[in-house]
Enzyme design. Sequence first.
Site, PDB file in Angstrom:
ATOM      1  CG  ASP A 177       0.845   1.205   5.667  1.00 26.90           C
ATOM      2  OD1 ASP A 177       1.617   0.235   5.708  1.00 26.90           O
ATOM      3  OD2 ASP A 177      -0.211   1.254   6.332  1.00 26.90           O
ATOM      4  CG  HIS A 178       6.702  -0.817   5.988  1.00 22.14           C
ATOM      5  ND1 HIS A 178       6.356  -0.281   7.194  1.00 22.14           N
ATOM      6  CD2 HIS A 178       6.897  -2.128   6.211  1.00 22.14           C
ATOM      7  CE1 HIS A 178       6.340  -1.230   8.096  1.00 22.14           C
ATOM      8  NE2 HIS A 178       6.666  -2.365   7.527  1.00 22.14           N
ATOM      9  CG  HIS A 240       1.004  -1.595   9.123  1.00 18.75           C
ATOM     10  ND1 HIS A 240       1.523  -0.678   8.253  1.00 18.75           N
ATOM     11  CD2 HIS A 240       1.779  -1.521  10.230  1.00 18.75           C
ATOM     12  CE1 HIS A 240       2.567  -0.070   8.818  1.00 18.75           C
ATOM     13  NE2 HIS A 240       2.721  -0.565  10.019  1.00 18.75           N
TER      14      HIS A 240
END
Length: 484
Positions: A177-178, A240
């Site tokens: 999950d950047h 996110h």
Amino acid sequence: MVSRIIPVEPFDLVIFGGTGDLARRKILPGLYRRFCAGQMPDDARVIGAARGDLSDDDFRDMVGAAIEEFVPKDRRDAKTIKEFISRLHFVTVDAKGTDGWDALAKLVRKDVVQAFYFSVGPSLFGDLATRLHKHKIANAEARLVVEKPFGRDLETAKALNAVLASSFDEGQIYRIDHYLGKETVQNLMAVRFANVLFEPLWNAQYIDHVQITVAETVSVDGRGAYYDKSGAMRDMVQNHLMQLLCLTAMEPPSRFDPDAVRDEKLKVIRALDAVPVENIVRGQYGPGDDVEGYVEHSENPDTKTESFIAMKVDISNWRWKGTPFYLRTGKRLKARMSEIVITFKETPHSIFGEDAGSHANVLTIRLQPDEGMDLRVTIKEPGPGGMRLVDVPLDMTFADALGPEAEDVPDAYERLIMDVIRGNQTLFMRGDEVEAAWAWTDPIIAGWTERGDRPQSYEPGSFGPEDALMLLHRDGRRWREIRK
Ligand code: NAD
């Protein structure tokens, strides 16, 4: 400040989907930047693996062009690009067939760190994991990196976890999950757990509410068919925004190690209340002057998918009972902006009288643009006008505070890929965490699907639907403005 770039161990990184959009825009340019920073050892190699008949040289040319396109001019030069692309190889592989697997088995070394990045659609994860195992390509410490979306509900996420678990241990799986790779997000943990200043106040007694906003200006044009099956809840909130909420709300882990951190995040997810319908506002961008609306982008004239969602979320535990978390995300909004805003309570009593005004401290953690933090504190307005109070920022924009090196912080993908090579899972989601997030999300989506709710239309370039503003107004609060 002295730079401390520590090269990682020699590695073979195989990027399945190495010719795809994500690889070209993020993964390969990110690796180039780590190469420039001196973090890739001499015998590290990157192997593109995808469908398509490319030679090593074709792939190198493609990556060279991607670097030209996606790395800013002042951060690249022809000589280093040439050196970097000489480390690249390509193997034509069919995830669903037999083509290419023997060649890949021959190429990948067994005695270095192995990482396999699944930058392909999730329907191929199982095929790739099984074939890596069957062809004895992956060693016992090999790492798998898997991209979002990780399932579209609890059932599919469980199935994905099961298929990966049949060939690999949980300790080898890196669900990316950047958002967790962003410098500011990690700084949120540093601010909370490396200072005595904030933690005693970090609870419902002192914090009035928390806002988490991820606003985008882009539309879904070009990927409407995919997005229409997803919507803002699945595409952004379940992963996110949930991760940002967890890092804001979690208890201090006993150590900064992968399972200690992820155990605490999991407890937060499990403490989230079900969200009643009156605490959810869904929106869909309509057409505007010269711009198309969501319906034109979705291919389904009767689509009920939300491109915007705002919700009030309560956490049932001792720390947070009574302090709402307001989440908001959407496409085609006024500006591109992501931030977490912690609004503290006002002082219990003002000794300066009503004329001085009422003030609350606000801590803002900006993820984009201009990563940084800002704490608003109340002071006396300078001058002879008596005791009038004013809020001023204690600004902690990293680039200003830390000098030129802060401008050169690795982007999220660069940092996360290096963490994979180092074998550090702290910033990656564990399987049970993803499942718990879906277990909370599923009934919310089922609720509006069963009711047949239609999202409200909002103007492109706006703050979203009016009702999203009302979600806070009715509690006597206001959203922070979405601004450039
Ligand atoms: P893409 O369609 O641009 O690329 C897909 C890649 O997979 C290509 O290299 C293609 O050759 C390869 N491929 C397809 N079928 C194959 C098969 N049977 N065998 C071997 N290779 C095969 O997709 P993308 O946008 O790069 O996305 C890849 C993954 O990353 C997806 O899961 C996507 O959801 C996720 N993701 C993408 C982005 C993005 O910005 N593009 C952002 C976040 C997550």
